[in-house]
Design an enzyme around this catalytic site. Structure first.
Site, PDB file in Angstrom:
ATOM      1  N   LYS A 166      87.767  55.595 -13.515  1.00  0.00           N
ATOM      2  CA  LYS A 166      88.153  56.974 -13.882  1.00  0.00           C
ATOM      3  C   LYS A 166      87.229  57.487 -14.982  1.00  0.00           C
ATOM      4  O   LYS A 166      86.902  56.725 -15.917  1.00  0.00           O
ATOM      5  CB  LYS A 166      89.615  56.979 -14.344  1.00  0.00           C
ATOM      6  N   SER A 220      96.844  62.231 -12.428  1.00  0.00           N
ATOM      7  CA  SER A 220      95.515  62.762 -12.651  1.00  0.00           C
ATOM      8  C   SER A 220      94.393  61.855 -12.140  1.00  0.00           C
ATOM      9  O   SER A 220      93.264  62.305 -12.003  1.00  0.00           O
ATOM     10  CB  SER A 220      95.303  63.001 -14.141  1.00  0.00           C
ATOM     11  N   SER A 232     100.055  59.045 -13.870  1.00  0.00           N
ATOM     12  CA  SER A 232      98.736  59.334 -13.290  1.00  0.00           C
ATOM     13  C   SER A 232      98.103  58.220 -12.471  1.00  0.00           C
ATOM     14  O   SER A 232      97.094  58.452 -11.812  1.00  0.00           O
ATOM     15  CB  SER A 232      97.768  59.766 -14.382  1.00  0.00           C
TER      16      SER A 232
HETATM   17  N1  GLN Z   1     101.131  64.656 -14.766  1.00  0.00           N
HETATM   18  C1  GLN Z   1     101.349  64.162 -16.079  1.00  0.00           C
HETATM   19  C2  GLN Z   1     100.730  65.110 -17.072  1.00  0.00           C
HETATM   20  O1  GLN Z   1     100.187  66.074 -16.670  1.00  0.00           O
HETATM   21  C3  GLN Z   1     100.799  62.786 -16.224  1.00  0.00           C
HETATM   22  C4  GLN Z   1      99.365  62.715 -16.551  1.00  0.00           C
HETATM   23  C5  GLN Z   1      98.881  61.305 -16.758  1.00  0.00           C
HETATM   24  O2  GLN Z   1      99.597  60.339 -16.526  1.00  0.00           O
HETATM   25  N2  GLN Z   1      97.671  61.200 -17.289  1.00  0.00           N
HETATM   26  O3  GLN Z   1     100.776  64.901 -18.240  1.00  0.00           O
END
Ligand code: GLN
Length: 457
Positions: free
Chosen positions: A74, A149, A173
Site C-alpha cells: 500500500k 481504503s 481498510s
Molecule cells: N473507511 C474508514 C475511514 O474512512 C476506514 C479507513 C481505514 O481503515 N484506513 O476512516
C-alpha cells in the site's frame, strides 16, 4: 496451488523465483491499465532480486520464508526509492527515504517487493475512489468499487497480480476491500505489527496487515512481519508463533464457540445475512457451537470512530504544511480529507474537545468493554464484514452513506482486537465477506478458523 506449497516449490527449485515473478509481471501489464491496482512497479529491481534468490537456492544456501514470492505494498508504507504518495497530490513527488520496519522484514525474508498499490487519499475512505491517481476497479465485480481504503492491495490479489500484499486497517481498510474483492485480509491485535514507517491515518486505531488468497499466505506474511520493534513504542513484546498454524484445518472448528451478535445481522442486507448464516450452519457441521449474543452500542460505533479519526488525522497532517513534505495539504487535497482536517481542527480546540473528543474516548471504552465482555464467553464472533454490497464506481454517495460501510469493522479497531475477513459467497456474482473477530492476542486462533472455513465445500 496454495501459497505454502508454492513457497516450498520455489525453495525446491521446482518453480524459479524468476518464473514466478515474470508470470505476475505479464498479468500486471495486461490488467493493470484498466484495474489500476498498482501505482508504481520496479521491474528491474524485482528481476535482479529474483535471480539472486534463484542462484542462492541453486547453491543450496538458506533463503528466507518469503523467498521468491511477490508482494504489493500500500502506498502509505515507506519503501526506499519508491514514490510514497498515500495516493495524494500532497505527496505526489515524495520519495521514500527509508524502509518501514515491515519492508525491512519482508526483504530479510527474501520477498520480492513489486511496487506500491492504490488507495483512498491518505487512507481516508472505503472505496478507493478518492485516490489522486484515479479509482481502482474491482476485478471480482467489474465496474464496482473494490472497497477501501486498501483497494489496490485487495484488487492486486483478486486479479492475480501478486502472491501477497500489505494494507493498513484503521476502521476496516483491510477487511472491507478483502470482502468486496473476495480475498482474505487480516488485521492483527493492536501492537502486533510495527507501524514504524506507516503514514498514519489515526495512530491509535491502525495496524498494517496482509492480504492473500488463503490462510497459509496470511500466516506466512504475519510470521515475517509481526513482532516487537524497538523503534515503535506501541508494539508488544509477546509475538505468537504463526508457523504451521494452518495445518490440519479440517479440525479447526471442533469445539469452537461462535458468538453470533443479533444486531450485526439486523443492520446488514438480507442477501448478505443469508450467505453468512449458511456458512455458520456449515461451521456447526464441522463441530462448532453457536452462542447468541447481543451488542448494546452499535449506534455509537460510527460516531465514536470518526470523531477519534478526525482528531488524530488532523494532528498527523500538520507536518504536511508545504515546507518539508510536498504541498500544503489543505491547498491540494480532496473533499473527504479536507472535511476531516476541518472537523478535526475544530474539535481539537480546548473549548470543544470536552464536548466531542473526550466523549468519544469515553464511548470507546464502553465499546471496548462491551465487545471484550462478549468475547469472554466465546472463541470468536462471526458476522458479515460489510453490511452492504459495493456500489458502482462513480456513483455519488453522501459521506454518511460512505461511512455506513464501516459499521461492523470499526469495533475491532476501537477495541484493538484481531479480525479477519474472507469470502463467504456471492450475490449476483458480487463477493460477500465473512468477518471473524477474536480476543486480544488470539490472532492464531482466528487464522486457524479462517483456514477451517476455507475447507467448507
Ligand atoms: N473507511 C474508514 C475511514 O474512512 C476506514 C479507513 C481505514 O481503515 N484506513 O476512516
Amino acid at each position: 496451488m496454495n501459497l505454502l506449497d508454492k513457497s516450498e516449490s520455489i525453495k525446491n527449485h521446482e518453480i524459479t523465483a524468476l518464473n514466478n515473478l515474470e508470470s505476475f509481471l505479464k498479468i500486471i501489464k495486461k490488467k493493470n491499465p484498466h484495474i489500476n491496482a498498482f501505482l508504481e512497479i520496479k521491474e528491474e529491481e524485482a528481476v535482479n532480486k529474483a535471480q539472486e534468490i534463484d542462484s542462492k537456492i541453486k547453491k543450496g544456501e538458506k533463503v528466507g520464508k518469503l523467498a521468491g514470492l511477490t508482494v504489493g505494498i500500500k502506498s502509505n508504507i515507506n519503501i526506499e526509492d519508491f514514490i510514497i504518495s498515500a495516493a495524494s497530490k500532497t505527496l505526489e513527488n515524495y520519495i521514500g527515504s527509508y524502509n518501514a520496519t515491515v519492508i525491512d522484514r519482508i526483504k530479510n525474508e527474501d520477498g520480492l517487493i513489486l511496487g506500491t498499490t492504490n488507495m483512498d487519499e491518505f487512507a481516508a475512505g472505503s472505496s478507493t475512489e478518492t485516490s489522486y491517481f484515479g479509482p481502482t476497479d474491482n476485478p471480482a465485480a467489474p465496474g464496482r468499487i473494490p472497497g477501501g481504503s486498501s483497494g489496490g492491495s485487495a484488487a492486486a490479489i483478486a486479479a492475480e497480480m501478486c502472491d501477497l500484499s500489505l494494507g493498513s486497517d484503521t476502521g476496516g481498510s483491510i477487511r472491507n476491500p478483502a470482502s468486496h474483492c473476495g480475498v482474505m485480509g487480516f488485521k492483527s491485535t493492536y501492537g502486533l505489527v510495527s507501524r514504524q514507517g506507516l503514514l498514519d491515518l489515526a495512530m491509535s486505531l491502525e495496524q498494517i496487515g496482509p492480504f492473500a488468497h488463503d490462510a497459509g499466505g496470511i500466516a506466512l506474511m504475519l510470521d515475517s512481519i509481526a513482532g516487537y520493534d524497538p523503534r515503535e513504542c506501541t508494539t508488544i513484546k509477546e509475538t505468537p508463533n504463526f508457523d504451521g498454524i494452518t495445518q490440519k484445518s479440517q479440525d479447526a472448528m471442533k469445539g469452537m464457540k461462535l458468538g453470533v451478535v443479533k444486531e450485526f445481522f439486523d443492520v446488514s442486507d438480507e442477501r448478505i445475512v443469508n450467505i453468512i448464516e449458511d456458512k455458520i450452519d456449515k461451521m456447526t457441521e464441522m463441530g462448532a457451537e453457536v452462542v447468541e449474543l447481543s451488542f448494546k452500542y452499535l449506534d455509537l460505533c460510527i460516531p465514536t470512530y470518526y470523531l477519534i479519526n478526525y482528531v488524530e488525522f488532523f494532528s498527523a497532517t500538520r507536518k504536511y504544511d508545504g515546507r518539508k513534505y510536498g504541498y500544503r495539504i489543505e491547498e491540494v487535497c480532496g473533499d473527504e480529507v479536507l472535511r476531516r482536517i476541518h472537523i478535526g481542527s475544530y474539535i481539537s480546540q480546548k473549548e470543544y474537545s470536552g464536548k466531542y473528543y473526550k466523549k468519544a474516548l469515553q464511548a470507546r471504552s464502553l465499546i471496548r468493554r462491551e465487545i471484550t465482555g462478549l468475547l469472554d464467553g466465546v472463541d470468536a464472533i462471526i458476522s458479515p464484514t460489510v453490511p452492504k454490497l459495493p456500489h458502482k464506481l462513480g456513483e455519488a454517495l453522501d459521506p454518511m452513506d460512505m461511512y455506513a460501510y464501516d459499521v461492523l469493522t470499526v469495533i475491532a479497531n476501537l477495541a484493538g482486537i484481531p479480525a479477519g475477513s474472507m469470502k463467504a459467497g456471492e450475490v449476483n456474482g458480487i463477493p460477500v465477506g465473512i468477518q471473524i473477530q477474536g480476543k486480544p492476542l488470539d490472532d492464531v486462533k482466528i487464522i486457524r478458523m479462517m483456514a477451517g472455513i476455507d475447507e467448507i465445500e
